[in-house]
Scaffold this motif. Structure first.
Motif, PDB file in Angstrom:
ATOM      1  N   THR A  94       0.838  -1.197   0.000  1.00 43.46           N
ATOM      2  CA  THR A  94       0.000   0.000   0.000  1.00 43.46           C
ATOM      3  C   THR A  94       0.875   1.249   0.000  1.00 43.46           C
ATOM      4  O   THR A  94       2.098   1.174   0.169  1.00 43.46           O
ATOM      5  CB  THR A  94      -0.947   0.011   1.208  1.00 43.46           C
ATOM      6  OG1 THR A  94      -0.154   0.001   2.419  1.00 43.46           O
ATOM      7  CG2 THR A  94      -1.842  -1.211   1.194  1.00 43.46           C
ATOM      8  N   TRP A  95       0.231   2.392  -0.165  1.00 42.21           N
ATOM      9  CA  TRP A  95       0.966   3.645  -0.304  1.00 42.21           C
ATOM     10  C   TRP A  95       0.497   4.659   0.727  1.00 42.21           C
ATOM     11  O   TRP A  95      -0.689   4.726   1.052  1.00 42.21           O
ATOM     12  CB  TRP A  95       0.782   4.220  -1.704  1.00 42.21           C
ATOM     13  CG  TRP A  95       1.332   3.345  -2.783  1.00 42.21           C
ATOM     14  CD1 TRP A  95       0.708   2.280  -3.384  1.00 42.21           C
ATOM     15  CD2 TRP A  95       2.620   3.442  -3.387  1.00 42.21           C
ATOM     16  NE1 TRP A  95       1.522   1.711  -4.334  1.00 42.21           N
ATOM     17  CE2 TRP A  95       2.707   2.403  -4.358  1.00 42.21           C
ATOM     18  CE3 TRP A  95       3.713   4.308  -3.228  1.00 42.21           C
ATOM     19  CZ2 TRP A  95       3.840   2.210  -5.149  1.00 42.21           C
ATOM     20  CZ3 TRP A  95       4.836   4.107  -4.017  1.00 42.21           C
ATOM     21  CH2 TRP A  95       4.900   3.076  -4.955  1.00 42.21           C
ATOM     22  N   ARG A  96       1.447   5.454   1.217  1.00 42.66           N
ATOM     23  CA  ARG A  96       1.152   6.568   2.114  1.00 42.66           C
ATOM     24  C   ARG A  96       1.764   7.830   1.508  1.00 42.66           C
ATOM     25  O   ARG A  96       2.837   7.790   0.914  1.00 42.66           O
ATOM     26  CB  ARG A  96       1.736   6.356   3.504  1.00 42.66           C
ATOM     27  CG  ARG A  96       1.310   5.071   4.209  1.00 42.66           C
ATOM     28  CD  ARG A  96      -0.155   5.117   4.602  1.00 42.66           C
ATOM     29  NE  ARG A  96      -0.514   3.998   5.469  1.00 42.66           N
ATOM     30  CZ  ARG A  96      -0.804   2.781   5.060  1.00 42.66           C
ATOM     31  NH1 ARG A  96      -0.748   2.510   3.753  1.00 42.66           N
ATOM     32  NH2 ARG A  96      -1.132   1.824   5.906  1.00 42.66           N
ATOM     33  N   CYS A  97       1.050   8.934   1.672  1.00 43.34           N
ATOM     34  CA  CYS A  97       1.526  10.212   1.129  1.00 43.34           C
ATOM     35  C   CYS A  97       1.331  11.305   2.160  1.00 43.34           C
ATOM     36  O   CYS A  97       0.311  11.346   2.857  1.00 43.34           O
ATOM     37  CB  CYS A  97       0.759  10.558  -0.151  1.00 43.34           C
ATOM     38  SG  CYS A  97       1.278  12.111  -0.926  1.00 43.34           S
ATOM     39  N   VAL A 154      -2.147  13.962   5.290  1.00 42.15           N
ATOM     40  CA  VAL A 154      -1.781  12.555   5.127  1.00 42.15           C
ATOM     41  C   VAL A 154      -2.854  11.893   4.277  1.00 42.15           C
ATOM     42  O   VAL A 154      -4.041  12.176   4.412  1.00 42.15           O
ATOM     43  CB  VAL A 154      -1.644  11.836   6.485  1.00 42.15           C
ATOM     44  CG1 VAL A 154      -0.536  12.467   7.309  1.00 42.15           C
ATOM     45  CG2 VAL A 154      -2.939  11.867   7.285  1.00 42.15           C
ATOM     46  N   TYR A 196      -3.879   8.017   2.004  1.00 47.30           N
ATOM     47  CA  TYR A 196      -3.615   6.583   1.912  1.00 47.30           C
ATOM     48  C   TYR A 196      -4.279   6.012   0.669  1.00 47.30           C
ATOM     49  O   TYR A 196      -5.393   6.389   0.303  1.00 47.30           O
ATOM     50  CB  TYR A 196      -4.172   5.888   3.164  1.00 47.30           C
ATOM     51  CG  TYR A 196      -4.263   4.386   3.068  1.00 47.30           C
ATOM     52  CD1 TYR A 196      -3.155   3.590   3.295  1.00 47.30           C
ATOM     53  CD2 TYR A 196      -5.469   3.766   2.726  1.00 47.30           C
ATOM     54  CE1 TYR A 196      -3.238   2.209   3.206  1.00 47.30           C
ATOM     55  CE2 TYR A 196      -5.559   2.381   2.634  1.00 47.30           C
ATOM     56  CZ  TYR A 196      -4.441   1.607   2.876  1.00 47.30           C
ATOM     57  OH  TYR A 196      -4.523   0.245   2.778  1.00 47.30           O
ATOM     58  N   TRP A 243      -8.101   6.767  -3.525  1.00 47.49           N
ATOM     59  CA  TRP A 243      -7.509   7.325  -2.308  1.00 47.49           C
ATOM     60  C   TRP A 243      -8.578   7.513  -1.247  1.00 47.49           C
ATOM     61  O   TRP A 243      -9.683   7.955  -1.541  1.00 47.49           O
ATOM     62  CB  TRP A 243      -6.835   8.663  -2.600  1.00 47.49           C
ATOM     63  CG  TRP A 243      -5.612   8.518  -3.442  1.00 47.49           C
ATOM     64  CD1 TRP A 243      -5.556   8.349  -4.796  1.00 47.49           C
ATOM     65  CD2 TRP A 243      -4.262   8.498  -2.982  1.00 47.49           C
ATOM     66  NE1 TRP A 243      -4.255   8.236  -5.213  1.00 47.49           N
ATOM     67  CE2 TRP A 243      -3.435   8.331  -4.125  1.00 47.49           C
ATOM     68  CE3 TRP A 243      -3.669   8.629  -1.725  1.00 47.49           C
ATOM     69  CZ2 TRP A 243      -2.042   8.280  -4.030  1.00 47.49           C
ATOM     70  CZ3 TRP A 243      -2.285   8.582  -1.632  1.00 47.49           C
ATOM     71  CH2 TRP A 243      -1.489   8.402  -2.777  1.00 47.49           C
ATOM     72  N   GLN A 249      -8.526  12.390   3.166  1.00 47.30           N
ATOM     73  CA  GLN A 249      -7.301  12.893   3.783  1.00 47.30           C
ATOM     74  C   GLN A 249      -7.533  13.318   5.235  1.00 47.30           C
ATOM     75  O   GLN A 249      -8.647  13.637   5.634  1.00 47.30           O
ATOM     76  CB  GLN A 249      -6.793  14.098   2.977  1.00 47.30           C
ATOM     77  CG  GLN A 249      -6.460  13.764   1.543  1.00 47.30           C
ATOM     78  CD  GLN A 249      -6.370  14.986   0.650  1.00 47.30           C
ATOM     79  OE1 GLN A 249      -6.227  16.113   1.125  1.00 47.30           O
ATOM     80  NE2 GLN A 249      -6.449  14.770  -0.651  1.00 47.30           N
ATOM     81  N   TYR A 260       9.324   5.076   7.628  1.00 52.44           N
ATOM     82  CA  TYR A 260       8.624   4.030   8.372  1.00 52.44           C
ATOM     83  C   TYR A 260       9.632   3.077   8.982  1.00 52.44           C
ATOM     84  O   TYR A 260      10.549   2.597   8.299  1.00 52.44           O
ATOM     85  CB  TYR A 260       7.681   3.263   7.441  1.00 52.44           C
ATOM     86  CG  TYR A 260       6.892   2.175   8.113  1.00 52.44           C
ATOM     87  CD1 TYR A 260       5.850   2.473   8.972  1.00 52.44           C
ATOM     88  CD2 TYR A 260       7.192   0.813   7.881  1.00 52.44           C
ATOM     89  CE1 TYR A 260       5.109   1.469   9.595  1.00 52.44           C
ATOM     90  CE2 TYR A 260       6.455  -0.187   8.491  1.00 52.44           C
ATOM     91  CZ  TYR A 260       5.421   0.145   9.348  1.00 52.44           C
ATOM     92  OH  TYR A 260       4.705  -0.850   9.964  1.00 52.44           O
ATOM     93  N   TYR A 306       5.332   5.229  12.006  1.00 50.66           N
ATOM     94  CA  TYR A 306       5.536   6.239  10.973  1.00 50.66           C
ATOM     95  C   TYR A 306       6.227   7.448  11.594  1.00 50.66           C
ATOM     96  O   TYR A 306       5.909   7.834  12.723  1.00 50.66           O
ATOM     97  CB  TYR A 306       4.206   6.692  10.378  1.00 50.66           C
ATOM     98  CG  TYR A 306       3.395   5.589   9.753  1.00 50.66           C
ATOM     99  CD1 TYR A 306       3.579   5.230   8.422  1.00 50.66           C
ATOM    100  CD2 TYR A 306       2.424   4.910  10.494  1.00 50.66           C
ATOM    101  CE1 TYR A 306       2.821   4.219   7.839  1.00 50.66           C
ATOM    102  CE2 TYR A 306       1.667   3.899   9.924  1.00 50.66           C
ATOM    103  CZ  TYR A 306       1.869   3.554   8.604  1.00 50.66           C
ATOM    104  OH  TYR A 306       1.123   2.558   8.039  1.00 50.66           O
ATOM    105  N   PHE A 329      -0.935   6.275  11.427  1.00 47.70           N
ATOM    106  CA  PHE A 329      -0.983   7.249  10.333  1.00 47.70           C
ATOM    107  C   PHE A 329      -2.195   8.167  10.451  1.00 47.70           C
ATOM    108  O   PHE A 329      -2.701   8.690   9.477  1.00 47.70           O
ATOM    109  CB  PHE A 329      -1.000   6.537   8.972  1.00 47.70           C
ATOM    110  CG  PHE A 329      -0.473   7.380   7.839  1.00 47.70           C
ATOM    111  CD1 PHE A 329       0.807   7.899   7.872  1.00 47.70           C
ATOM    112  CD2 PHE A 329      -1.249   7.642   6.724  1.00 47.70           C
ATOM    113  CE1 PHE A 329       1.294   8.673   6.826  1.00 47.70           C
ATOM    114  CE2 PHE A 329      -0.783   8.414   5.669  1.00 47.70           C
ATOM    115  CZ  PHE A 329       0.495   8.924   5.738  1.00 47.70           C
ATOM    116  N   TYR A 330      -2.634   8.346  11.682  1.00 44.73           N
ATOM    117  CA  TYR A 330      -3.794   9.200  11.941  1.00 44.73           C
ATOM    118  C   TYR A 330      -3.549  10.065  13.179  1.00 44.73           C
ATOM    119  O   TYR A 330      -3.695  11.280  13.124  1.00 44.73           O
ATOM    120  CB  TYR A 330      -5.045   8.348  12.121  1.00 44.73           C
ATOM    121  CG  TYR A 330      -6.306   9.136  12.367  1.00 44.73           C
ATOM    122  CD1 TYR A 330      -6.958   9.777  11.319  1.00 44.73           C
ATOM    123  CD2 TYR A 330      -6.851   9.239  13.641  1.00 44.73           C
ATOM    124  CE1 TYR A 330      -8.114  10.516  11.541  1.00 44.73           C
ATOM    125  CE2 TYR A 330      -8.010   9.971  13.875  1.00 44.73           C
ATOM    126  CZ  TYR A 330      -8.634  10.608  12.827  1.00 44.73           C
ATOM    127  OH  TYR A 330      -9.772  11.341  13.046  1.00 44.73           O
TER     128      TYR A 330
END
Length: 282
Positions: free
Chosen positions: A92-95, A108, A110, A117, A120, A138, A145, A164-165
């Protein structure tokens, strides 16, 4: 023999986006290619390009925004600065990205496939006056993170998160810890700065198909009634025969009763109030 009809306007749109809709049967395709994530314009969102050799880059779109900033008021404030992308061990991807140069928040985002997506989030960073150019990392050993970001007074800060929150209160760190993560490349002949990843070719194909779909729906949404005569010139009257099989009826519950009321334009009050009409006249 099957006949295939292609919308000329749609075909032109796809060609204008530089997309290849199909690959010849039997053509050799690579297992993996290089993918570059960049931001061609702050109001445009996250863009991608791909390459087989890291030298010749082709924009996926080009200029198509796979995700845009949703921070701020509608319109002018929704901008993406310095996007930083990372692929996780599970694929998966995180931005993370900067939303402006004065808010004590960064964004952030995901995605599982870089096409769809999730909504946000914008964590608050207590005690700082800005969050500029956030960079994500990471730690797999601790499943943590870490985001490093700059502030407009020259400081560098670090914040942590397990999900990630929820992010920790930022702490100031040495400026030397801030990494350089972007590379420069020529995408369709134009220099851009971004990050480069090695990904499956199948993933890039899905991204290309997503852009083709977006172009298709944009073409449909752009159709005008004035073109109906040409668009529907081949239509013919439809004749249909309906046969009712009375032997296959079903009972309907006598409890299926109710009432539906939709209050539009203050209809429940008898209509619009004069104060709601700008010039108090129709």
């Amino acid at each position: 023999m099957k006949k295939h009809f292609v919308n000329k306007a749609l075909s032109a749109a796809l060609l204008g986006w530089g997309l290849c809709a199909s690959v010849s049967v039997g053509a050799a395709v690579p297992d993996s290619v290089y993918l570059m994530a960049y931001n061609v314009h702050v109001g445009n969102g996250l863009n991608f390009a791909w390459s087989a050799n890291r030298q010749v880059w082709k924009g996926i779109g080009p200029g198509h925004a796979f995700v845009k900033s949703d921070f701020g008021t509608w319109g002018a404030e929704k901008k993406m600065y310095n996007p930083n992308l990372m692929q996780m061990p599970d694929g998966t991807w995180r931005c993370v990205f900067q939303v402006n140069d004065y808010a004590n928040q960064f964004a952030v985002a995901y995605s599982e496939d870089l096409v769809k997506w999730r909504p946000q989030d914008y964590p608050y960073m207590e005690g700082v006056n800005s969050c500029i150019a956030p960079v994500l990392s990471y730690d797999a050993a601790t499943a943590t993170y870490k985001v490093l970001f700059k502030t407009k007074d020259g400081g560098v800060y670090e914040t942590m998160s397990k999900d990630f929150y929820h992010f920790s209160k930022p702490r100031k760190v040495d400026a030397s810890l801030y990494p350089s993560v972007t590379e420069q490349a020529l995408v369709d002949g134009h220099p851009v700065n971004g990050q480069i990843f090695k990904v499956s070719y199948a993933g890039v194909e899905r991204m290309v198909q997503a852009v083709e779909s977006a172009v298709y729906w944009a073409a449909l949404n752009g159709e005008l009634a004035r073109d109906n005569e040409v668009r529907f010139q081949g239509l013919k009257p439809l004749e249909a025969t309906i046969k009712i099989d009375a032997g296959r009826t079903k009972k309907i519950s006598d409890k299926l009763i109710g009432i539906f009321f939709e209050d539009i334009s203050y209809a429940a009050d008898g209509g619009l109030y004069a104060e709601l009409v700008q010039n108090r006249d129709f």
